[in-house]
Design an enzyme around this catalytic site. Sequence first.
Site, short mmCIF file in Angstrom:
data_model
loop_
_atom_site.label_atom_id
_atom_site.label_comp_id
_atom_site.label_asym_id
_atom_site.label_seq_id
_atom_site.Cartn_x
_atom_site.Cartn_y
_atom_site.Cartn_z
N GLU A 268 -21.02 -14.86 -19.92
CA GLU A 268 -21.41 -13.87 -18.93
C GLU A 268 -21.23 -12.46 -19.49
OE1 GLU A 268 -20.14 -15.43 -15.15
OE2 GLU A 268 -20.42 -13.50 -14.20
N GLU B 3 -24.06 -11.80 -21.75
CA GLU B 3 -25.25 -11.55 -20.94
C GLU B 3 -25.24 -10.10 -20.43
OE1 GLU B 3 -25.63 -14.23 -17.63
OE2 GLU B 3 -27.45 -13.24 -16.94
N CYS C 71 -19.87 -17.40 -10.32
CA CYS C 71 -18.89 -18.49 -10.36
C CYS C 71 -18.69 -19.13 -9.01
CB CYS C 71 -17.52 -17.99 -10.82
SG CYS C 71 -17.61 -16.86 -12.15
N SER D 13 -25.94 -13.52 -12.63
CA SER D 13 -25.79 -14.02 -14.00
C SER D 13 -26.32 -15.44 -14.07
CB SER D 13 -24.31 -14.00 -14.38
OG SER D 13 -24.11 -14.81 -15.50
N LYS E 36 -18.05 -26.46 -4.03
CA LYS E 36 -18.20 -27.09 -5.35
C LYS E 36 -18.77 -28.50 -5.22
CE LYS E 36 -16.51 -23.94 -8.15
NZ LYS E 36 -17.39 -23.30 -9.13
N GLU F 143 -22.32 -27.81 -5.11
CA GLU F 143 -22.79 -27.34 -6.40
C GLU F 143 -23.01 -28.49 -7.38
OE1 GLU F 143 -20.06 -25.10 -8.79
OE2 GLU F 143 -21.65 -23.79 -9.55
N GLU G 220 -30.44 -29.44 -10.26
CA GLU G 220 -30.62 -28.89 -11.60
C GLU G 220 -29.36 -29.04 -12.47
OE1 GLU G 220 -30.70 -27.26 -8.77
OE2 GLU G 220 -29.72 -25.29 -8.84
N CYS H 147 -10.77 -17.67 -4.97
CA CYS H 147 -10.62 -19.13 -4.93
C CYS H 147 -9.31 -19.57 -4.32
CB CYS H 147 -10.71 -19.70 -6.33
SG CYS H 147 -12.21 -19.20 -7.16
#
Lengths: 157, 638
Positions: free
Chosen positions: B308, B311, B334, B354, B393, B396, B401, B565
């Site tokens: 990241e 990037e 994240c 990102s 999560k 996710e 994908e 988190c």
Amino acid sequence: MLVLEKNAMTEEIEQLVEKYGRSRSSLLPILQDIQRKHKHIPDFAQQEIARLLDIHPVEIYSVITFYSFLSTTPKGKYIVRLCQTIACDMQGKEAVAKAIERELGIKFGQTTKDNKFTLEYANCVGMCDQGPAMIVNENVYTKLTPEKAIQILSELK
Amino acid sequence: MGNKGDFRVPVSQVPHSVPIPEDITGIGGTVSVEINEKKISVPLGTTILEACKKVGISIPTLCHHDDLCIAGVCRICVVEVEGMRTLQASCSFPITTPIKIKTSSPMVRKARRHIIDLLLSEHYGECYTCFRNGNCELQNLAKEYGVDSYTFGHIDKPRFEVDNSSYSVVRDMSKCILCKRCVRTCIDLQEVGVLEAIGRGDKTHIGTFLEKPLADVICINCGQCINRCPTGALRANDPSDAIWEAIDEPTKHVVIQTAPSPRAAIGEEFGLPAGTSMTRELNTALRRIGFDKVFDTNFAADLTIIEEGTELILRLYNALVKKGKVALPQFTSCSPGWVKFIEHYYPEYLDNLSSAKSPQQMFGALIKTFYAQQAGIDPANIVSVALMPCSAKKFECNRPEMNSSGYKDVDYGLTTREMARMIKEAGINLPEMPKSDFDSPFGEASGAGLIFGATGGVMEAALRSVVEFVTGNKTEDIFERANIIPLRGFEGIKYMEIPIGDKVGRVPDLIKHFIPDWNWLKGATLKVAVAHGTANAKKIMEDIKSGGKFSECHFIEFMACPGGCLGGGGQPIPTTPEIRMKRAEAIYAEDESLEIRKSHENPNVIRIYKEFLREGPCSHLSHKLLHTHYVKRGRYIA
């Protein structure tokens, strides 16, 4: 909903928001106007109002389900609401109810096939001294008898 | 949070709240109150509930929560106020005149008992088949008030079907007691607005837009509602049965990665005080349960920083030197709750997000490629589990994908609560476990990866590396002990400027093929911001939309959950502001105790770029395994 219908709806809501303002308190007048015109509040309209007033669609759905004069499913042109509380009941509501059901050919909670009449019960409409009473759209009718009720409805037909 | 004036709801929905004067020493600053014949003086506007807390009297609450605005709907906290005809809800009664209160009179006890009985009469379900058994606020109250029979009966059939549609959150509205904590969480705290009270009178229930299943509405899966539910009406979608099955299957190689936040919080489930880090004890416990390998998610967090950070540098280079059209500021990616939030509400800004995957998914892809290769295991036989503080999560890892290894990269997302239950089920007392280390080849990670768990952590971790890369100075020389204090703490939105100065360093070998030198950054000022809780994220997004201060930022960290988190929707219940603070302290303390505290100094990260991702960060292979793309979901539901 077709794209054209959606655009028309968005435009209509934008005008209403312009008219009543963007605050949360404008929600009810906007919903009432849409209900009056479209006989219900379509799903897409709820989401558009939410976007324009910057609240969440579920809050609008919550308000609609709270008020019995707002609905998410299409209603007929005339909404007949017969008072079902105790004073009207004791003054002969049952006979009036049966007569209306026969006249319109539907049960309470239903809408006629031509989308002209929706039949519903209402709780106290404040006409306990003049019962049985019913409301058709925004007009109140009192001291009903089966014959009188049929006559009122047949004039609307 | 905190400041009650921040809530978007109209004044009428924040009942009876009186602002507490700033200077309570002035005339009228305090008011005397007599609680159970004990006199004390409290600041004007203090609620009865707070006043009672000060004298050590506990009053039961259900709808009250420290994170949320006052509701006053459950009535369990009623007390007797002298001179008032009816009992008053103590949570929503501000003291403005001297009053006398009785918190335990016969009338109060009877009323509370009746309220509990009435709640139980419509609360379907048996406690032993409920996941909140032993940690249920309603159950505790029933015990406290000696409920030994159902005075008003007990419902014997469920009133609603269980909504299992979501990967993350399961709704069982038959257990709902209509406290509306979830409603206030979703609307006020998170600004997502999935849940509201639907219907009226005895038909009232908590529902979604058009009563659609949770998977079909705009839910970001953050799970904050689960964390605030007093009963078992909301829970996470629990995969532990499937995980046990995989563990019991000898042909399966079951590996687990553990994130920093669960490690700082899981002790709470075993009776330890909040803020007790259990990292190494947990490693042993997980091996004893039967996991074949235990890895540290922080390794992938370090990798995230490199990817990241690169990037970001590339975006800045393209914007400033090549004058290309680049989406800035760059947003972190994240937090899967935040990712879904932006996909729904700000799809036009997805280019700013990102493309780096979250640490969980990066690790998942590496486990089934790099690790499988190294260990000589067929990736088809690897079952990859992720211990996360998060219910999003779970969603996710099920995104279609997320299969860049050729398999489902992460098979199961497990929350802290579910992990604690599995450990207990295996008969292990976590605090008594001997300490052990993480498994190779990923091994120990840096402190930078560790602080991902707290709000501001990703930004701090990124800056520790980026600042060092660019200026050539050690981060420790710029920030004392490499602690970037302005990015810490629980303020909703944090902002920081870092002047680069005129002295720049050498471009590290890792990214030398992208940019020749740092001269273009001389004299520049790096602007960064941090937001936690999607309500705060929305504030920043609206500011960017209108071209405000944040649109000039270069890098912004977003976390869906309040506190980051460590306050995630999968963390132990309860989670309150104090508990979040303790967990943060534990994470920062562990970070300081580590020798390596910068991602780029993690030897295992350096090694993986030498041995596996040979072309370096943001290269072809890293794009295939470590980066992803997003879906423009939009805000409309068909």
